[in-house]
Design a protein around this motif. Structure first.
Motif, PDB file in Angstrom:
ATOM      1  N   THR A  48      20.175   5.168  -3.394  1.00  0.00           N
ATOM      2  CA  THR A  48      21.313   4.289  -3.629  1.00  0.00           C
ATOM      3  C   THR A  48      21.175   3.050  -2.758  1.00  0.00           C
ATOM      4  N   MET A  49      21.231   1.877  -3.390  1.00  0.00           N
ATOM      5  CA  MET A  49      21.093   0.601  -2.688  1.00  0.00           C
ATOM      6  C   MET A  49      22.445  -0.120  -2.727  1.00  0.00           C
ATOM      7  N   VAL A  51      17.675   7.936  -9.723  1.00  0.00           N
ATOM      8  CA  VAL A  51      17.356   9.317  -9.377  1.00  0.00           C
ATOM      9  C   VAL A  51      16.021   9.681 -10.016  1.00  0.00           C
ATOM     10  N   PHE A  52      15.126  10.254  -9.210  1.00  0.00           N
ATOM     11  CA  PHE A  52      13.809  10.709  -9.656  1.00  0.00           C
ATOM     12  C   PHE A  52      13.791  12.239  -9.626  1.00  0.00           C
ATOM     13  N   THR A  53      13.584  12.861 -10.791  1.00  0.00           N
ATOM     14  CA  THR A  53      13.638  14.314 -10.890  1.00  0.00           C
ATOM     15  C   THR A  53      12.330  14.869 -11.449  1.00  0.00           C
ATOM     16  N   ASP A  84      20.370   4.528   0.886  1.00  0.00           N
ATOM     17  CA  ASP A  84      20.554   5.956   1.136  1.00  0.00           C
ATOM     18  C   ASP A  84      19.560   6.744   0.293  1.00  0.00           C
ATOM     19  N   TYR A  85      18.723   7.516   0.967  1.00  0.00           N
ATOM     20  CA  TYR A  85      17.797   8.429   0.308  1.00  0.00           C
ATOM     21  C   TYR A  85      18.328   9.849   0.497  1.00  0.00           C
ATOM     22  N   ILE A  86      18.449  10.576  -0.608  1.00  0.00           N
ATOM     23  CA  ILE A  86      18.913  11.965  -0.534  1.00  0.00           C
ATOM     24  C   ILE A  86      18.044  12.821  -1.441  1.00  0.00           C
ATOM     25  N   ARG A  88       0.826  -1.205   0.000  1.00  0.00           N
ATOM     26  CA  ARG A  88       0.000   0.000   0.000  1.00  0.00           C
ATOM     27  C   ARG A  88       0.866   1.264   0.000  1.00  0.00           C
ATOM     28  N   ALA A  89       2.168   1.089  -0.142  1.00  0.00           N
ATOM     29  CA  ALA A  89       3.096   2.210  -0.083  1.00  0.00           C
ATOM     30  C   ALA A  89       3.253   2.854  -1.455  1.00  0.00           C
ATOM     31  N   SER A  90       4.177   3.817  -1.537  1.00  0.00           N
ATOM     32  CA  SER A  90       4.494   4.480  -2.796  1.00  0.00           C
ATOM     33  C   SER A  90       5.580   3.749  -3.562  1.00  0.00           C
ATOM     34  N   CYS A  91       6.502   3.128  -2.834  1.00  0.00           N
ATOM     35  CA  CYS A  91       7.612   2.411  -3.454  1.00  0.00           C
ATOM     36  C   CYS A  91       8.280   1.549  -2.403  1.00  0.00           C
ATOM     37  N   PHE A  92       8.705   0.356  -2.779  1.00  0.00           N
ATOM     38  CA  PHE A  92       9.488  -0.460  -1.859  1.00  0.00           C
ATOM     39  C   PHE A  92      10.674  -1.083  -2.590  1.00  0.00           C
ATOM     40  N   PRO A  93      11.750  -1.410  -1.858  1.00  0.00           N
ATOM     41  CA  PRO A  93      12.949  -1.960  -2.483  1.00  0.00           C
ATOM     42  C   PRO A  93      12.801  -3.456  -2.753  1.00  0.00           C
TER      43      PRO A  93
END
Length: 303
Positions: free
Chosen positions: A142-143, A295-297, A130-132, A52-57
């Motif tokens: 970055t995974m 990267v999502f821009t 790492d989420y930036i 139900r989330a927006s995105c998962f790894p």
């Protein structure tokens, strides 16, 4: 920061995160006119459920393995289903784990996970995400994954984002090969790409069940929402040479109203464990590391 959630913000871009699954619970853009737009579906009511989330790894690999069995280095391994509605071990176990928050600031967060092998889950690994929110602004993810087992194992990385689907939504994502779907959600053989799944140029998405893999991706994609004069550029590094496209239907998801689709960057093809070349999976020796970045821009458009 709450017990589970973290919010990152910079220059109009907001990312809501949750250490349950290291998920994205919302990605929002507030542009020059002050209107707040979702760049991924609103997952704020996920309640700890990554679906139900927006995105998962996706790690230590994405999608499914035929028969829930594979062989690596002459050793046979078995997997146990991890969802009550699916007969397969689905998307690894990172998305179902509680991650540790190692670092957090206004615009960055680092999640880590140590996963020990156990029956039905033979992978042992350490992972970091790492989420930036960058100055651009953009959300960079970055995974990093390290094999902590005593034997070489096939590893892969991926993301499972859910994007808003509007009547005019367009997708642009080049790929060289297309895979059909077989029984029980498994990938079928390579085949000519259907006309309504040709995204070599920006095109509307069909409104039907989709569950297909694409290979030979150049790592670039763009989703456009003309109604909002908004686009999202997706830039993945060279490790991501595959993507998966998913759209639900009411037979699979009774409440589905056609409000989202999934464009999933992956380093490997589905069921790569049974491909002669591992389908892009990386055979990591003990202690070996792999890393990948997406990267999502957000981009404001003229129309």
């Amino acid at each position: 920061m709450t017990d589970h959630g973290i919010t990152l913000f910079r220059r109009g871009l907001t990312a809501d995160l949750d250490r349950r699954g290291a998920i994205i619970a919302g990605l929002w853009w507030q542009g020059a006119n002050g209107t707040r737009h979702p760049l991924m579906r609103d997952g704020s009511m996920h309640g700890g459920d990554p679906l139900r989330a927006s995105c998962f790894p996706l790690l230590p690999f994405g999608n499914r393995v035929a028969g829930n069995r594979f062989t690596a280095g002459g050793q046979d391994y078995s997997l146990e289903p991890n969802q009550p509605w699916d007969s397969h071990y689905l998307h690894g176990d990172g998305w179902l784990s509680l991650w540790t928050v190692e670092q957090v600031s206004d615009a960055a967060a680092r999640f880590t996970l140590r996963h020990a092998a156990q029956p039905g889950q033979p992978y042992a690994y350490e992972a970091a995400i790492d989420y930036i929110v960058t100055e651009a602004p953009a959300l960079a993810m970055t995974m990093t994954l390290r094999n902590t087992a005593t034997a070489a194992m096939p590893f892969g990385l991926g993301l499972h984002p859910y994007f808003p689907l509007t009547p005019e939504t367009r997708l642009h994502a080049r790929a060289a090969r297309f895979y059909t779907e077989d029984a029980a959600f498994m990938p079928g053989p390579e085949a000519p790409r259907p006309a309504d799944l040709d995204f070599t140029r920006p095109a509307r998405l069909p409104r039907r069940w989709l569950n297909n893999g694409f290979a030979g991706w150049d790592g670039r994609a763009r989703i456009t929402w003309p109604e909002s004069r908004l686009a999202l550029a997706i830039d993945a590094d060279g490790a991501f040479s595959h993507y998966f496209l998913f759209m639900s239907d009411t037979a699979f998801e009774p409440g589905f109203a056609g409000e989202y689709f999934c464009f999933e960057p992956m380093t490997h093809r589905a069921d790569g464990h049974h491909a002669e070349d591992l389908g892009g999976l990386a055979l990591l020796a003990p202690g070996e590391v792999m890393t990948a970045r997406v990267v999502f821009t957000p981009e404001e458009t003229a129309a």
